[in-house]
Design a protein around this motif. Structure first.
Motif, mmCIF file in Angstrom:
data_model
loop_
_atom_site.group_PDB
_atom_site.id
_atom_site.type_symbol
_atom_site.label_atom_id
_atom_site.label_comp_id
_atom_site.label_asym_id
_atom_site.label_seq_id
_atom_site.Cartn_x
_atom_site.Cartn_y
_atom_site.Cartn_z
ATOM 1 N N GLY A 187 30.396 43.237 36.126
ATOM 2 C CA GLY A 187 31.623 43.837 36.658
ATOM 3 C C GLY A 187 31.323 45.130 37.378
ATOM 4 O O GLY A 187 30.269 45.295 37.997
ATOM 5 N N GLY A 188 32.225 46.079 37.325
ATOM 6 C CA GLY A 188 32.056 47.359 38.014
ATOM 7 C C GLY A 188 33.394 48.086 38.014
ATOM 8 O O GLY A 188 34.249 47.826 37.165
ATOM 9 N N LYS A 189 33.571 48.967 39.012
ATOM 10 C CA LYS A 189 34.857 49.675 39.100
ATOM 11 C C LYS A 189 35.846 48.756 39.813
ATOM 12 O O LYS A 189 36.366 49.082 40.888
ATOM 13 N N LEU A 190 36.030 47.599 39.247
ATOM 14 C CA LEU A 190 36.783 46.533 39.914
ATOM 15 C C LEU A 190 37.894 46.058 39.001
ATOM 16 O O LEU A 190 37.636 45.730 37.852
ATOM 17 N N PHE A 191 39.101 45.988 39.569
ATOM 18 C CA PHE A 191 40.217 45.552 38.737
ATOM 19 C C PHE A 191 40.439 44.047 38.832
ATOM 20 O O PHE A 191 41.266 43.485 38.120
#
Ligand code: LAC
Ligand code: ZN
Length: 473
Positions: A187-191
């Motif tokens: 993932g990551g800074k991902l909504f």
């Protein structure tokens, strides 16, 4: 005979080449301290062979690689606040404690995320975010004590799940060390993210059996500017629990919380805190909160809910007039588990989850079993999301052994009722060791087979928290 080879001096020496001496601990007292969690110690404890305190993901990866080569069990440990024996090093080996990996790495206000190490106390995250007007909304009730790594490993829930959901909903990025010592960044800074299988979600709630969490990126929520909170007392338990789905469906308001406290739990906690919320005529109390952007609106909403309660058998309502009173109400609710543990250290704190409409059918069974076996089983919890903490208190007249035999009968009965009503035996604390036999007996065999296959694939030597959730055949 142990399933695992002993941890040799040679392995210890090797560990000391990765971590400095002071962070590779073998003294008896410290090993004893990490031999149990909040599940009954007399049933669930085991002293590990070594306790290590890594300070980086690389160190964790080195430890796991070494353990995998030598087939040494590893149990990751947060604050030890778990309630199902999940942090107990059942097969000895290595305990990896995260107390020294406790940094808040980044607050990214513009992307609404915070990135943390697993050993940070959950409430410290929210304290750091307060001045930004943001917070992590999925926190559990034990927020002042628990660590975020443990929250993620158990997918812990809390008192505000109706509106905000639980931990897993907010974990957008995860760094995990696999059983073979690889470092995965998911993932990551991902909504949003549907790029392949959602492996991140597989690790969340896997109780340390599939990988070791070394870093997390958490999605943040704007801190509500207003909240209104009240206690509502009911002379009849059935009136209180029947009302819960009504509150959620009839008014067009999503409360932040609808918490249930039964008479016994309320009596004990008020005595312990010297608090005035106990009403002898009330079989049940609901703590209800709404939050939003505007105090006038939340006040009006709480009044609407209060009127509905009054039309359905409430005998008293107290709306908190200020923040300190709100906090007193929440503190009362948060302190129940600890209070009941003081009464009965050998208690069994359950966290069954039911469809909310089935709660009125569940509660009479608690009463039936209390009468039949002459035990006290105070029940409180997150009625708004169906997650109840029926707590089996040890009968003073019984020895520990007699009590544990009776406890097993009661759990079997309660879990069977829960199963028949379409519920599950754990809504927020997990399976750990404590519920392993019940879980494996009740699980759909096809579902269990898939879980076991996943475990075998990700942890071929069965070194990560072995003996938890299910056994491997
Ligand atoms: C609570 C913990 C026990 O809700 O889950 O208080
Ligand atoms: Zn709870």
């Amino acid at each position: 005979m142990s399933l695992y080879p002993p941890l040799t001096q040679e392995i210890l020496r090797e560990l000391r080449t990765y971590l400095d001496e002071s962070r590779v601990v073998t003294n008896a007292k410290e090993l004893e301290n990490v031999s149990f969690d909040q599940a009954a110690k007399s049933l669930y404890s085991q002293i590990p062979e070594v306790l290590v305190y890594p300070i980086s993901t690389q160190e964790v990866a080195s430890i796991v690689k070494l353990a995998n080569v030598h087939r040494i069990p590893i149990t990751a440990r947060g604050a030890g606040s778990g309630l199902a024996g999940g942090a107990v090093p059942l097969h000895k080996g290595i305990v990896i404690a995260f107390d020294k990996m406790n940094r808040l790495l980044e607050i990214d206000k513009n992307n609404l995320t915070v990135t943390v190490e697993p050993g940070i106390i959950t409430n410290k995250i929210n304290e750091a975010l307060e001045s930004y007007g943001l917070y992590f909304a999925g926190y559990p009730m034990s927020l002042e004590r628990c660590m975020i790594g443990g929250n993620i490993a158990t997918n812990a829930g809390g008192g505000k799940a109706i509106k905000y959901g639980v931990t897993g909903r907010y974990i957008v990025g995860l760094e995990v060390v696999t059983a073979t010592g690889e470092i995965l960044t998911l993932g990551g800074k991902l909504f949003k993210n549907v790029t392949g299988y959602d492996l991140k979600q597989l690790f969340i709630g896997s109780e340390g059996t599939l990988g070791i969490i070394t870093q997390a990126t958490i999605q943040l929520t704007p801190l509500p500017k207003a909240a209104s909170t009240m206690l509502v007392w009911f002379s009849q338990m059935k009136d209180a629990v029947q009302l819960v789905p009504e509150i959620l469906t009839t008014l067009g308001i999503t409360p932040t919380a609808i918490e249930l406290i039964d008479q016994t739990a309320m009596k004990y906690v008020c005595e312990a805190l010297n608090e005035s919320f106990y009403r002898p005529l009330a079989q049940a109390t609901l703590l209800i909160e709404v939050d939003g952007a505007n105090q006038a609106v939340t006040n009006q909403q709480i009044q609407q809910i209060a009127s509905l309660c009054e039309r359905h058998g409430a005998i008293d309502v107290l709306v908190a007039a200020d923040a300190p009173t709100r906090e007193r109400m929440w503190k009362t609710r948060r302190s129940i588990a600890e209070t009941l543990k003081q009464h009965s250290p050998e208690m069994s704190l359950e966290d069954m989850v039911l469809p909310i409409h089935a709660i009125p059918d569940y509660m009479p069974h608690v009463k039936r079993l209390e009468d039949m076996y002459e035990v006290s089983m105070p029940t409180y919890g997150h009625a708004g999301d169906g997650n109840l903490h029926t707590t089996l208190l040890k009968k003073a007249s019984l020895t520990d052994a007699e009590w544990h035999a009776l406890e097993a009968i009661l759990l079997e009965e309660l879990y069977t009722v829960v199963h028949q009503l379409g519920g599950k035996i754990s809504g927020e604390h997990g399976i750990g060791i404590k519920r392993k036999s019940y879980f494996t007996a009740m699980a759909d065999p096809a579902e269990l087979t898939i879980m076991q296959a996943i475990k075998k694939t990700l942890d071929p030597n069965n070194i990560l928290n072995p003996g938890k959730i299910f056994d491997l055949n």
